[in-house]
Design a protein around this motif. Structure first.
Motif, PDB file in Angstrom:
ATOM      1  N   TYR A 162       0.859  -1.187   0.000  1.00  0.00           N
ATOM      2  CA  TYR A 162       0.000   0.000   0.000  1.00  0.00           C
ATOM      3  C   TYR A 162       0.887   1.226   0.000  1.00  0.00           C
ATOM      4  O   TYR A 162       1.857   1.326   0.771  1.00  0.00           O
ATOM      5  CB  TYR A 162      -0.904  -0.007   1.226  1.00  0.00           C
ATOM      6  N   SER A 192       0.651   5.292   0.447  1.00  0.00           N
ATOM      7  CA  SER A 192      -0.302   6.317   0.877  1.00  0.00           C
ATOM      8  C   SER A 192      -0.297   7.518  -0.055  1.00  0.00           C
ATOM      9  O   SER A 192      -1.231   8.304  -0.046  1.00  0.00           O
ATOM     10  CB  SER A 192       0.022   6.768   2.301  1.00  0.00           C
ATOM     11  N   ARG A 193       0.746   7.679  -0.850  1.00  0.00           N
ATOM     12  CA  ARG A 193       0.803   8.893  -1.672  1.00  0.00           C
ATOM     13  C   ARG A 193      -0.253   8.874  -2.766  1.00  0.00           C
ATOM     14  O   ARG A 193      -0.937   9.858  -2.997  1.00  0.00           O
ATOM     15  CB  ARG A 193       2.186   9.056  -2.299  1.00  0.00           C
ATOM     16  N   ASP A 194      -0.365   7.744  -3.459  1.00  0.00           N
ATOM     17  CA  ASP A 194      -1.412   7.679  -4.484  1.00  0.00           C
ATOM     18  C   ASP A 194      -2.535   6.754  -4.065  1.00  0.00           C
ATOM     19  O   ASP A 194      -3.448   6.488  -4.841  1.00  0.00           O
ATOM     20  CB  ASP A 194      -0.815   7.240  -5.828  1.00  0.00           C
ATOM     21  N   ARG A 195      -2.478   6.280  -2.836  1.00  0.00           N
ATOM     22  CA  ARG A 195      -3.513   5.403  -2.282  1.00  0.00           C
ATOM     23  C   ARG A 195      -3.822   4.236  -3.214  1.00  0.00           C
ATOM     24  O   ARG A 195      -4.941   4.035  -3.650  1.00  0.00           O
ATOM     25  CB  ARG A 195      -4.784   6.198  -2.003  1.00  0.00           C
ATOM     26  N   PRO A 248      -9.015  11.760  -4.305  1.00  0.00           N
ATOM     27  CA  PRO A 248      -7.677  11.222  -4.547  1.00  0.00           C
ATOM     28  C   PRO A 248      -7.503  10.905  -6.023  1.00  0.00           C
ATOM     29  O   PRO A 248      -8.457  10.565  -6.718  1.00  0.00           O
ATOM     30  CB  PRO A 248      -7.647   9.950  -3.702  1.00  0.00           C
ATOM     31  N   GLY A 249      -6.305  11.046  -6.494  1.00  0.00           N
ATOM     32  CA  GLY A 249      -6.058  10.829  -7.910  1.00  0.00           C
ATOM     33  C   GLY A 249      -6.350  12.078  -8.710  1.00  0.00           C
ATOM     34  O   GLY A 249      -6.117  12.112  -9.905  1.00  0.00           O
ATOM     35  N   ARG A 294      -1.681  15.590  -6.380  1.00  0.00           N
ATOM     36  CA  ARG A 294      -0.531  14.769  -6.003  1.00  0.00           C
ATOM     37  C   ARG A 294       0.734  15.578  -5.839  1.00  0.00           C
ATOM     38  O   ARG A 294       1.669  15.129  -5.203  1.00  0.00           O
ATOM     39  CB  ARG A 294      -0.313  13.651  -7.026  1.00  0.00           C
ATOM     40  N   GLY A 327       2.194  16.425   1.024  1.00  0.00           N
ATOM     41  CA  GLY A 327       1.783  15.033   1.186  1.00  0.00           C
ATOM     42  C   GLY A 327       0.560  14.859   2.048  1.00  0.00           C
ATOM     43  O   GLY A 327      -0.354  14.110   1.707  1.00  0.00           O
ATOM     44  N   ALA A 344      -2.700  15.934   0.487  1.00  0.00           N
ATOM     45  CA  ALA A 344      -3.202  14.926  -0.440  1.00  0.00           C
ATOM     46  C   ALA A 344      -3.931  13.824   0.315  1.00  0.00           C
ATOM     47  O   ALA A 344      -4.908  13.259  -0.170  1.00  0.00           O
ATOM     48  CB  ALA A 344      -2.046  14.338  -1.242  1.00  0.00           C
ATOM     49  N   ALA A 345      -3.454  13.542   1.534  1.00  0.00           N
ATOM     50  CA  ALA A 345      -4.078  12.468   2.312  1.00  0.00           C
ATOM     51  C   ALA A 345      -5.443  12.869   2.845  1.00  0.00           C
ATOM     52  O   ALA A 345      -6.183  12.034   3.350  1.00  0.00           O
ATOM     53  CB  ALA A 345      -3.167  12.081   3.478  1.00  0.00           C
ATOM     54  N   THR A 404      -5.506   5.679   7.711  1.00  0.00           N
ATOM     55  CA  THR A 404      -4.150   6.058   8.074  1.00  0.00           C
ATOM     56  C   THR A 404      -3.247   5.949   6.857  1.00  0.00           C
ATOM     57  O   THR A 404      -3.622   5.397   5.818  1.00  0.00           O
ATOM     58  CB  THR A 404      -3.608   5.142   9.174  1.00  0.00           C
ATOM     59  N   LEU A 405      -2.044   6.482   7.024  1.00  0.00           N
ATOM     60  CA  LEU A 405      -1.052   6.381   5.948  1.00  0.00           C
ATOM     61  C   LEU A 405      -0.655   4.928   5.736  1.00  0.00           C
ATOM     62  O   LEU A 405      -0.127   4.564   4.688  1.00  0.00           O
ATOM     63  CB  LEU A 405       0.184   7.211   6.288  1.00  0.00           C
ATOM     64  N   SER A 406      -0.885   4.096   6.754  1.00  0.00           N
ATOM     65  CA  SER A 406      -0.526   2.686   6.641  1.00  0.00           C
ATOM     66  C   SER A 406      -1.624   1.873   5.971  1.00  0.00           C
ATOM     67  O   SER A 406      -1.514   0.654   5.882  1.00  0.00           O
ATOM     68  CB  SER A 406      -0.255   2.099   8.028  1.00  0.00           C
ATOM     69  N   GLY A 407      -2.694   2.552   5.557  1.00  0.00           N
ATOM     70  CA  GLY A 407      -3.740   1.847   4.846  1.00  0.00           C
ATOM     71  C   GLY A 407      -4.751   1.185   5.738  1.00  0.00           C
ATOM     72  O   GLY A 407      -5.598   0.452   5.258  1.00  0.00           O
TER      73      GLY A 407
END
Lengths: 348, 318, 283
Positions: free
Chosen positions: A117, A119-122, C54-55, C59, C63, C66-67, C162-165
């Motif tokens: 995974y 996180s930057r482009d998910r 997102p997308g 981008r 950072g 973007a999240a 989270t950033l960790s998905g």
């Protein structure tokens, strides 16, 4: 409140400041070598190779002086230090978190499926867990000491002098220092590879690569902190969060998808030679793949310096521990060897 | 008639006498500049002491050291019986307006005073009553709810005075309190000082307006270039300075000659001959003149004013 | 009714602190800064809502911003970390500048010293005032951030990615926001303590602002010089990226803890210098 007590307060504050600064600045401190019963290199190597990686959680510091060109999105490859968080549940289950600035790459394996995974482009990328080998999944093998050291020991023991050079303390654990030195006949850039092995669990804790002509390690990957014991099983499952782009891995074994192994795409590379002076020859990634991940796959055509010879022409990329030649006809030769060994292999 | 007015007469109260403030050997230097040089001064309890001196004579520095705002280079300060590190313990009973009023422009006069009131140790409970009373007392009740930003110089000064009078004080220190005030404001200050005196408080007032000091003060201290020239009860100082006679006579030269022959230091003055205080008393002087055949129209005692005293003291020293 | 109490030689601290807080919160420029801070999450939220999820074209943005897309509860954390770069330190530095240098400039410091507010208590009282500003400023960003994130950005029904998905529930997500808010307050108090120390030496509030903002810039430059890497542990700002850690799962505490320790060292030193100086300062 008298004047004296204020002088005291001032001194106290100064002391707090000094201690605080000390805490902030002090390095981890080289602990004295712990006393351990002697062990032969063979026993140590075999115990490492037979040890079953158990459950643990830890932090791995990567101190990289390889001199690789900067690759966008993979800051761990560039020179510098970084910290990676690793959890292992044993039985092929693992999680690796590679934080960088405001983002994070997460690699999760539940034993059957690997998730990656970003996180930057998910995006989440799924791949079957190939081989079922222990240790954390995916390309993290290069950065996780368990996989990295096991691999190094197995590959290099025929062509190397293997000694146990005393003991050390790594991440608060007593460890043996296994030292692999290339035999004099090997034509390699490497001087020495040291692996610190946990005296109790026989798990490699630290990998240090020293190159010819430098006292500082070219690469040091090691736990700065490790705790053995069962981990929360939830760590080893991954459910793509809402709003995530999910895709399957593009290449076989999910090997290419991080763009870190040019030449691994499409066909397996050819090996020329063995031991420390092994040269791998493969082909550059195909353009259609490169377009898909423009910032993942490095644009090799701009790196390095031009060279030519009887084998053709191309560009050579030299780092502290390895040399890579990308030929104009799309071949890639790489090895922990001087440039001459590569050109000989290409000319073959 | 006693003489020797040029010698300073410090009002050093006898031991046991109530003293509101006392400094001994006080000295303050800023680098090479000596702001206050070895000053001894007592402010008797219940007195209204006017501190006089030209600009830059050290009045404000002395007051600041007295209140603990500036550390003396040497010497001791005693304030309402407190001294040294304990000096601040006297401050709850001291109201002060030093170096002009200081308030926040974005708050109203009343809110500024409420903020001051919060810091007053002697004030317990609702501060609004005392604040409104203080505003009334200095004539600011109508402007209380206007922002300080819009106050005139006189109103600012009045607000500063109000802050000094928030709670009953044993000592009130006013540094140039009439600065920027119109005549009505000056009268108000005079009234407030009189009220304080009647209530038994001690007032220390610095000013360069001699008439002001003469009108309200019971005591004076005169500073010049950091040195205390004289200090004492105003009436006594004026009386002492008032020694001397003025002789109206057409025969000025004869009169001077006769008096000098008799041993009195006489000199020509407006309207005749002035005889400063000397060895001779008035009857002897008159006798000497009459004996010498000088025509005397009138002999009267010279009435001194603070202005003359001040001028003489400061010029003498310079 | 008012009574006169003879024993006290200083006003009760609670009353002093309350008066200070009232004073601080009525100061127009502080209120303007609060309003600006509340605008930070609103601006990010509206920007995200306009440019899409997102997308989208986001981008290249920071950072964390973007999240935020499609993930509203990240907005307060992103807004805090953005504001920590300049606006929040500016706010507490302004408060610290007004606290001592500004009072001296208005001659009101003298009034406080003559009241008397003890000199050490004066520093404590000013500390309460600056703490109030720091807390209100951070809360303004955090609360407006949560609300804006909820309403404008929206997201997967009260959860945080989270950033960790991983996906956190509402309670834990708000807990993470609270953690970052608390951590940010501690970092700001370190700035404020240093600013107060500068403030204790001058009667020009602008000197304090210049010192703090200049210090931040110098720290940034020092941190960017590779050969001065050994300085990093000493620089307050070098730990300021740790707020992002709250968006990682499992939560790594190392960065937050070490930056908090660093902030506490700055806090103690700044407070000690301030007290030392105010004990000696002419009123």
């Amino acid at each position: 409140m008298g004047r004296r007590s204020w002088v005291g307060a001032g001194l106290g504050a100064a002391l707090v400041g000094a201690v605080g600064v000390g805490l902030l600045v002090a390095p981890a401190g080289a602990a004295a070598a712990p006393p351990l019963p002697p062990v032969s290199p063979e026993d140590l190597v075999s115990s490492v190779m037979t040890a079953r990686p158990g459950a643990f959680a830890g932090e791995v510091d990567v101190d990289n002086a390889l001199g690789l060109p900067a690759v966008p999105g993979v800051p761990q490859l560039a020179n510098g230090t970084s910290t990676i968080r690793v959890w292992s549940g044993g039985e092929g289950r693992g999680r690796v978190a590679i934080p960088s600035g405001d983002s994070e790459r997460t690699l999760v394996s539940d034993g059957t499926t690997r998730w990656s995974y970003d996180s930057r482009d998910r995006t989440a990328t799924r791949a079957p867990a190939g081989g079922g080998r222990g240790g954390p999944p995916g390309d993290a093998g290069a950065q996780d000491p368990t996989a990295a050291a096991t691999q190094a020991v197995a590959t290099l023991r025929q062509s190397s002098t293997v000694t146990v050079d005393g003991t050390a303390e790594v991440a608060g654990r007593a460890a043996y220092q296994l030292v692999l030195t290339p035999l004099p006949t090997e034509r390699t850039l490497l001087r020495e590879v040291r692996v610190a092995v946990d005296a109790e669990t026989r798990q490699p804790l630290e990998l240090t690569v020293l190159a010819q002509g430098s006292g500082e390690p070219a690469l040091q990957v090691g736990f700065s902190q490790i705790t053995y014991g069962p981990q929360d099983p939830a760590l080893f499952t991954f459910t793509p969060p809402p709003g995530t782009t999910v895709r399957g891995a593009p290449g076989p074994d999910g090997q290419h998808r991080d763009g870190q192994r040019p030449g691994g795409d499409g066909q397996r590379p050819t090996r020329v030679g063995d031991g420390w002076d092994t040269v791998l020859i493969g082909r550059a990634p195909q353009p259609q793949q490169g377009q898909q991940r423009p910032d993942g796959a490095p644009d090799l055509s701009t790196l390095g310096t031009p060279v030519s010879g009887p084998w053709g022409a191309g560009r050579v990329i030299t780092t502290a521990v390895a040399t890579v030649i990308v030929t104009d006809d799309g071949r890639i030769a790489a090895g922990a060897v001087p440039q001459q060994v590569l050109t000989e292999a290409l000319a073959r | 008639m006693t003489a020797a007015t040029s010698a300073p007469q410090p009002v050093t109260a006898a031991p046991g006498d109530a003293v509101a403030a006392r400094v001994r050997g006080l000295r303050k230097t800023f680098g090479a500049t000596v702001a206050i040089d070895d000053v001894d001064l007592d402010v008797p309890a219940g007195a209204v002491l006017g501190m006089l001196g030209p600009n830059g004579s050290g009045k404000t520095t002395l007051i600041r050291m007295l209140l603990g705002l500036t550390r003396p280079t040497a010497g001791t300060v005693e304030l309402l019986g407190h001294t040294g590190w304990d000096l601040a313990a006297a401050l709850p009973d001291v109201g002060a307006l030093v170096e002009g009023p200081g308030f926040h422009p974005f708050l109203t006069g009343r809110d500024n005073l409420l903020r001051c009131a919060a810091a007053e140790p002697r004030l317990v409970g609702d501060a609004r009553g005392p604040v409104d009373a203080a505003l009334e007392r200095v004539g600011l009740a109508d402007a209380a709810r206007r922002r300080y930003r819009g106050y005139s110089l006189g109103m600012k000064q009045r607000l500063g005075l109000a802050a000094a009078l928030l709670v009953p004080r044993r000592l009130v220190v006013l540094d140039e309190p009439t600065n920027g005030l119109d005549p009505a404001g000056t009268r108000d200050v005079r009234r407030v000082v009189a009220e304080l005196r009647d209530a038994g408080a001690t007032v220390l007032l610095s000013s360069h307006l001699l008439a002001e000091v003469e009108a309200v003060c019971s005591h004076v201290a005169v500073l010049q270039t950091g040195t205390l020239l004289v200090a004492g009860e105003l009436a006594a100082l004026l009386d002492a300075d008032a020694g001397g006679l003025v002789v109206s006579t057409p025969d000025v030269d004869d009169a001077i000659a006769a008096l000098r022959a008799a041993g009195a230091p006489a000199h020509r003055a407006e309207g005749g001959v002035a005889v400063p205080p000397g060895p001779l008393e008035a009857p002897q002087i008159v006798a000497a003149l009459v004996g010498a055949g000088v025509a005397v129209w009138e002999v009267h005692r010279r009435r001194a004013h603070l202005e003359e005293l001040f001028a003489r003291l400061t010029e003498e020293d310079a | 009714m008012t009574t006169v109490e003879q024993a006290r030689t200083t006003a009760p601290f609670g009353r002093l602190a309350a008066a200070e807080v009232r004073w601080v919160l009525r100061r127009p420029r502080t209120l303007v800064l609060f309003a600006l801070l509340a605008l930070v999450p609103v601006a990010i939220g509206v920007g995200i809502a306009l440019t899409g999820g997102p997308g989208g074209g986001d981008r290249d943005g920071p950072g964390l911003v973007a999240a935020v897309a499609g993930n509203g509860l990240v907005l307060p954390i992103a807004a805090l970390s953005l504001a920590l770069a300049l606006l929040l330190p500016l706010t507490v530095a302004t408060a610290a500048a007004d606290a001592l240098a500004g009072e001296a400039a208005h001659s009101t410091l003298r009034g406080l010293l003559l009241a008397p507010v003890g000199r050490t208590r004066l520093v404590a009282m000013k500390g309460v005032g600056v703490l109030t500003v720091a807390v209100v400023a951070v809360l303004a960003v955090a609360v407006v951030g949560v609300v804006t994130g909820w309403i404008v950005v929206g997201g997967p029904s009260g959860t945080m990615i989270t950033l960790s998905g991983t996906t956190l529930g509402l309670g834990e997500a708000l807990g993470r926001v609270a953690l970052v808010a608390g951590w940010t307050i501690v970092q700001l108090l370190a700035v404020a303590a240093v600013a107060l120390a500068v403030s204790a030496f001058t009667e020009h509030p602008l000197v304090v602002l210049a010192a703090v903002l200049g210090g931040l810039i110098v720290f940034g430059v020092l941190a960017a010089i590779p050969s001065l890497e050994w300085l990093q542990p000493l620089l307050l700002t070098s730990g300021w990226g740790a707020g992002t850690d709250a968006l990682r799962d499992p939560l790594p505490l190392d960065g937050l803890a070490s930056s908090t320790l660093r902030a506490l060292v700055y806090l103690v030193l700044g407070a000690a210098v301030t007290v030392w100086r105010m004990r000696r300062r002419d009123g």
